[in-house]
Design an enzyme around this catalytic site. Sequence first.
Site, mmCIF file in Angstrom:
data_model
loop_
_atom_site.group_PDB
_atom_site.id
_atom_site.type_symbol
_atom_site.label_atom_id
_atom_site.label_comp_id
_atom_site.label_asym_id
_atom_site.label_seq_id
_atom_site.Cartn_x
_atom_site.Cartn_y
_atom_site.Cartn_z
ATOM 1 N N HIS A 1 53.552 -8.178 -6.503
ATOM 2 C CA HIS A 1 54.636 -8.589 -7.416
ATOM 3 C C HIS A 1 55.441 -7.388 -7.893
ATOM 4 O O HIS A 1 55.190 -6.892 -9.005
ATOM 5 C CB HIS A 1 54.037 -9.289 -8.641
ATOM 6 C CG HIS A 1 53.533 -10.662 -8.378
ATOM 7 N ND1 HIS A 1 54.266 -11.796 -8.639
ATOM 8 C CD2 HIS A 1 52.361 -11.088 -7.858
ATOM 9 C CE1 HIS A 1 53.556 -12.866 -8.305
ATOM 10 N NE2 HIS A 1 52.406 -12.460 -7.832
ATOM 11 N N CYS B 1 54.746 -12.605 -2.834
ATOM 12 C CA CYS B 1 53.526 -13.383 -3.036
ATOM 13 C C CYS B 1 53.713 -14.831 -2.536
ATOM 14 O O CYS B 1 53.829 -15.040 -1.333
ATOM 15 C CB CYS B 1 53.089 -13.287 -4.484
ATOM 16 S SG CYS B 1 51.338 -13.587 -4.661
ATOM 17 N N GLU C 1 58.208 -7.260 -9.185
ATOM 18 C CA GLU C 1 58.970 -7.599 -10.405
ATOM 19 C C GLU C 1 58.142 -7.414 -11.667
ATOM 20 O O GLU C 1 58.672 -7.519 -12.773
ATOM 21 C CB GLU C 1 59.508 -9.043 -10.292
ATOM 22 C CG GLU C 1 58.504 -10.167 -10.504
ATOM 23 C CD GLU C 1 57.569 -10.449 -9.328
ATOM 24 O OE1 GLU C 1 57.528 -9.647 -8.371
ATOM 25 O OE2 GLU C 1 56.850 -11.465 -9.380
HETATM 26 N N1 GLN Z 1 48.028 -18.172 -4.588
HETATM 27 C C1 GLN Z 1 49.417 -18.503 -4.696
HETATM 28 C C2 GLN Z 1 49.852 -19.455 -3.597
HETATM 29 O O1 GLN Z 1 49.172 -19.701 -2.696
HETATM 30 C C3 GLN Z 1 50.273 -17.258 -4.649
HETATM 31 C C4 GLN Z 1 49.980 -16.391 -5.842
HETATM 32 C C5 GLN Z 1 51.171 -15.725 -6.440
HETATM 33 O O2 GLN Z 1 52.317 -15.962 -6.070
HETATM 34 N N2 GLN Z 1 50.908 -14.907 -7.413
HETATM 35 O O3 GLN Z 1 50.919 -19.968 -3.652
#
Ligand code: GLN
Length: 198
Positions: free
Chosen positions: A181, A88, A183
């Site tokens: 995610h 992410c 994890e």
């Molecule tokens: N929207 C977040 C970002 O731009 C990422 C979201 C996340 O890691 N769950 O950093």
Amino acid sequence: MVRVSQIGSTKIVGVLALQGAFNSHERALGEIDVTTQEIRTPQDLASIDALVMPGGESTTMSQLLESSELFEPIKKLIQEGMPVFGTCAGMILLATKIIDGRDDQVSFGAIDIDVQRNAYGRQIDSFETEIEVESFDEPFHAVFIRAPRIVRAGRDVEVLATNGPEIVFAKQKNVLVASFHPELSFDNRIHKMFVKEI
Ligand code: GLN
């Protein structure tokens, strides 16, 4: 220089612990008997064989990577071939280009993808779905939280999973990225896959 990690045989996975969901990665890695090391300073890098960059807020992590002076040494380790896994926000940090980032936001350019931050619409900016992962017999339950979208992937990027038309899990050499995610799924197959690379 001989790195500490080259002396012993136990492999240590660093988890970038500046901000975000690093605890969940430590738990997942612990469950598969991997020793972890929280990374907050350049000195912490001396003992690791691989690195996980968690989800969280990539703009904040970008600032903290610079103020902690971790950005350059981590970049060098990635270039030298250290296995790294970004989930992410961690994927955003590893991308070549960030769309809808902050003007001063930095990324490692470690995998040839362009990512758009917070790219899913409002209603579905967090969702869960089953995805098929290359080499897995059973689908993987993927949790997406204000997820980034991979809007371009270069020829050298290996696609490991898609969700409809979207690439959500990919690899290029030593760099593994997921827009979700793993994890948070209580299913450690993806962490096992990463650890096998070390
Ligand atoms: N929207 C977040 C970002 O731009 C990422 C979201 C996340 O890691 N769950 O950093």
